[in-house]
Design a protein around this motif. Sequence first.
Motif, PDB file in Angstrom:
ATOM      1  N   HIS A 242       9.241   9.113  -6.712  1.00 55.47           N
ATOM      2  CA  HIS A 242       7.792   8.977  -6.846  1.00 55.47           C
ATOM      3  C   HIS A 242       7.395   7.561  -6.451  1.00 55.47           C
ATOM      4  CE1 HIS A 242       3.743   9.500  -8.254  1.00 55.47           C
ATOM      5  NE2 HIS A 242       3.881   8.542  -9.151  1.00 55.47           N
ATOM      6  N   PHE A 243       6.539   7.438  -5.447  1.00 56.11           N
ATOM      7  CA  PHE A 243       6.166   6.129  -4.932  1.00 56.11           C
ATOM      8  C   PHE A 243       4.773   5.683  -5.364  1.00 56.11           C
ATOM      9  CE2 PHE A 243       9.355   7.733  -1.974  1.00 56.11           C
ATOM     10  CZ  PHE A 243      10.227   6.655  -1.897  1.00 56.11           C
ATOM     11  N   GLY A 244       4.100   6.486  -6.181  1.00 55.67           N
ATOM     12  CA  GLY A 244       2.755   6.141  -6.594  1.00 55.67           C
ATOM     13  C   GLY A 244       2.737   5.059  -7.665  1.00 55.67           C
ATOM     14  N   LEU A 245       1.627   4.340  -7.745  1.00 55.22           N
ATOM     15  CA  LEU A 245       1.449   3.320  -8.769  1.00 55.22           C
ATOM     16  C   LEU A 245       0.774   3.937  -9.987  1.00 55.22           C
ATOM     17  CD1 LEU A 245       0.150   0.278  -6.658  1.00 55.22           C
ATOM     18  CD2 LEU A 245       2.511   0.881  -7.235  1.00 55.22           C
ATOM     19  N   THR A 246       1.039   3.355 -11.150  1.00 56.38           N
ATOM     20  CA  THR A 246       0.350   3.779 -12.356  1.00 56.38           C
ATOM     21  C   THR A 246      -1.089   3.272 -12.305  1.00 56.38           C
ATOM     22  OG1 THR A 246       0.903   1.777 -13.586  1.00 56.38           O
ATOM     23  CG2 THR A 246       2.510   3.590 -13.642  1.00 56.38           C
ATOM     24  N   ASP A 247      -1.928   3.779 -13.208  1.00 55.86           N
ATOM     25  CA  ASP A 247      -3.311   3.307 -13.262  1.00 55.86           C
ATOM     26  C   ASP A 247      -3.355   1.801 -13.534  1.00 55.86           C
ATOM     27  OD1 ASP A 247      -4.191   5.869 -12.830  1.00 55.86           O
ATOM     28  OD2 ASP A 247      -4.644   6.293 -14.945  1.00 55.86           O
TER      29      ASP A 247
ATOM     30  N   ILE B  34      -4.101  -3.814 -11.384  1.00 50.46           N
ATOM     31  CA  ILE B  34      -3.568  -5.135 -11.042  1.00 50.46           C
ATOM     32  C   ILE B  34      -3.842  -5.439  -9.573  1.00 50.46           C
ATOM     33  CG2 ILE B  34      -1.428  -6.429 -10.684  1.00 50.46           C
ATOM     34  CD1 ILE B  34      -0.346  -5.057 -13.233  1.00 50.46           C
ATOM     35  N   VAL B  35      -3.545  -4.470  -8.706  1.00 51.71           N
ATOM     36  CA  VAL B  35      -3.751  -4.661  -7.268  1.00 51.71           C
ATOM     37  C   VAL B  35      -5.219  -4.908  -6.953  1.00 51.71           C
ATOM     38  CG1 VAL B  35      -3.669  -3.518  -5.020  1.00 51.71           C
ATOM     39  CG2 VAL B  35      -1.717  -3.345  -6.578  1.00 51.71           C
ATOM     40  N   SER B  36      -6.108  -4.077  -7.482  1.00 48.86           N
ATOM     41  CA  SER B  36      -7.535  -4.212  -7.164  1.00 48.86           C
ATOM     42  C   SER B  36      -8.107  -5.501  -7.733  1.00 48.86           C
ATOM     43  CB  SER B  36      -8.311  -3.005  -7.691  1.00 48.86           C
ATOM     44  OG  SER B  36      -8.218  -2.912  -9.099  1.00 48.86           O
TER      45      SER B  36
ATOM     46  N   HIS C 163       9.104  -7.053 -12.572  1.00 50.62           N
ATOM     47  CA  HIS C 163       9.332  -7.590 -11.234  1.00 50.62           C
ATOM     48  C   HIS C 163       8.480  -6.836 -10.205  1.00 50.62           C
ATOM     49  CE1 HIS C 163      13.091  -9.128 -13.146  1.00 50.62           C
ATOM     50  NE2 HIS C 163      12.847 -10.148 -12.350  1.00 50.62           N
ATOM     51  N   LEU C 164       8.379  -5.531 -10.373  1.00 46.21           N
ATOM     52  CA  LEU C 164       7.591  -4.719  -9.443  1.00 46.21           C
ATOM     53  C   LEU C 164       6.115  -5.092  -9.524  1.00 46.21           C
ATOM     54  CD1 LEU C 164       7.201  -2.407  -7.441  1.00 46.21           C
ATOM     55  CD2 LEU C 164       7.174  -0.825  -9.383  1.00 46.21           C
ATOM     56  N   GLU C 165       5.603  -5.214 -10.720  1.00 47.28           N
ATOM     57  CA  GLU C 165       4.183  -5.556 -10.885  1.00 47.28           C
ATOM     58  C   GLU C 165       3.892  -6.956 -10.364  1.00 47.28           C
ATOM     59  OE1 GLU C 165       3.511  -2.734 -14.831  1.00 47.28           O
ATOM     60  OE2 GLU C 165       4.117  -4.843 -15.027  1.00 47.28           O
ATOM     61  N   PHE C 166       4.808  -7.881 -10.588  1.00 51.36           N
ATOM     62  CA  PHE C 166       4.606  -9.228 -10.063  1.00 51.36           C
ATOM     63  C   PHE C 166       4.655  -9.228  -8.541  1.00 51.36           C
ATOM     64  CE2 PHE C 166       6.287 -13.612  -9.149  1.00 51.36           C
ATOM     65  CZ  PHE C 166       5.083 -14.270  -9.411  1.00 51.36           C
ATOM     66  N   ALA C 167       5.505  -8.385  -7.961  1.00 52.67           N
ATOM     67  CA  ALA C 167       5.547  -8.266  -6.499  1.00 52.67           C
ATOM     68  C   ALA C 167       4.202  -7.774  -5.966  1.00 52.67           C
ATOM     69  CB  ALA C 167       6.666  -7.314  -6.070  1.00 52.67           C
TER      70      ALA C 167
ATOM     71  N   THR D  46      10.577  -4.124   0.094  1.00 55.13           N
ATOM     72  CA  THR D  46      10.315  -5.168  -0.884  1.00 55.13           C
ATOM     73  C   THR D  46      10.114  -4.606  -2.280  1.00 55.13           C
ATOM     74  OG1 THR D  46       9.277  -6.489   0.867  1.00 55.13           O
ATOM     75  CG2 THR D  46       8.820  -7.129  -1.399  1.00 55.13           C
ATOM     76  N   LEU D  47       9.296  -3.583  -2.396  1.00 55.07           N
ATOM     77  CA  LEU D  47       9.054  -2.996  -3.709  1.00 55.07           C
ATOM     78  C   LEU D  47      10.325  -2.353  -4.272  1.00 55.07           C
ATOM     79  CD1 LEU D  47       5.493  -1.452  -3.217  1.00 55.07           C
ATOM     80  CD2 LEU D  47       6.132  -3.660  -4.222  1.00 55.07           C
ATOM     81  N   ASN D  48      11.146  -1.799  -3.409  1.00 51.08           N
ATOM     82  CA  ASN D  48      12.424  -1.241  -3.863  1.00 51.08           C
ATOM     83  C   ASN D  48      13.322  -2.329  -4.433  1.00 51.08           C
ATOM     84  OD1 ASN D  48      14.706   0.779  -3.945  1.00 51.08           O
ATOM     85  ND2 ASN D  48      15.552  -0.673  -2.471  1.00 51.08           N
ATOM     86  N   ALA D  49      13.360  -3.501  -3.782  1.00 48.13           N
ATOM     87  CA  ALA D  49      14.183  -4.608  -4.278  1.00 48.13           C
ATOM     88  C   ALA D  49      13.701  -5.055  -5.652  1.00 48.13           C
ATOM     89  CB  ALA D  49      14.148  -5.774  -3.290  1.00 48.13           C
TER      90      ALA D  49
END
Length: 386
Positions: free
Chosen positions: A2-7, A12-14, A70-74, A302-305
């Motif tokens: 699953h590659f989707g982001l949580t709400d 965070i991104v927006s 780490h993913l969220e900070f990326a 990158t997100l996988n790392a």
Amino acid sequence: MHFGLTDEQDMIVSTVRSFVENEIYPHEGLVERTGEVPPEVAQAIKQKTIDLGFYACNFPESVGGAGLSHLEFALVERELGRGSMALTHFFGRPQNILMACQGEQIERYLRPAVRGERMDALAMTEPGAGSDVRGMKCSARRDGGDWVLNGTKHFISGADHADFVIVFVATGEDQTDKGPKKRITTFLVDRGTPGFTIRDGYRSVSHRGYKNMVLEFDDCRLHDAQVLGEVDGGFAVMNDWLYATRITVATMAVGRARRCFDHALRYAAEREQFGQAIGKFQGVSFQLADMITEIDAADLLTLNAAWRLDQGLPANREIASAKLYASEMLARVTDATLQIHGGMGLMDDLPIERFWRDARVERIWDGTSEIQRHIISREMLRPLGA
């Protein structure tokens, strides 16, 4: 899979993207022209970041950070990559190796850095020691109960605003089968310490306003309380830091590439030649197709790392692959963006030439492309005994 982001991750991104567009973009032209970030602008960016709760978001909640994975900070770094580094520097992401602080160091360095009261910089590179870290000549020797530092560091980003620096120096040497091997220790050095000087570095074509400085140590005397981690244990501290910085380079390269691509796509749709939009010509449309494919591939690498770090899985090769591919992808995307814009791409009326210039350094700092290839190949060959 699953590659989707949580709400929460989408938020965070927006939030960070909106911050960059509203608080960073408007000042970029000034920084490009002057090579300086006005103090009031720097302070405003820092305060707004603190107000949003994003300052030191790479630190755990236990020390006052936002506790992002780490993913969220990326994801945060990817959005910050869209903006000028000279300005996003004040968004505030202290060096994660400050988590190695112990005892009085926690209240003297760690917590003030997380609160935005003190800024840090990291000093490793020397005029004669870049990729060859063990070639460093900056050293510290025992003198009574103190350490005495001597030597020079250069290409030190952020040192012009730093209240203290995290310095890697040689503190001894071991004889091995492969020759002498230096022992490295990490020190925390306050600005204003006698024998410690920070001066202007070199003028760079990349990331104007994000200055590199030269640090000079001339019989700079420090106490044991300023050793970060263990004496001669600097490489353990260094490896933790390199993981974070290489993912940061990769994610910011992706963010910058997406901003470039947005310019290229709009221009290809609006610019007309021979009676039609240039995006209808395969010479342009195929470039766009290659660009977005490479950007998406770098993003996933990158997100996988970062995800692997969160899962406690080995990630050395994956981080090196992400840094290598994303930085080289950015070079291709910025060059293609400039080519699509033609002659106007080289004019400073548009930010295209800036993206192109800024992209060049990404293949050098935090481990050159050659070093990343060495890491990747070594990780594959070692298990086979080669």
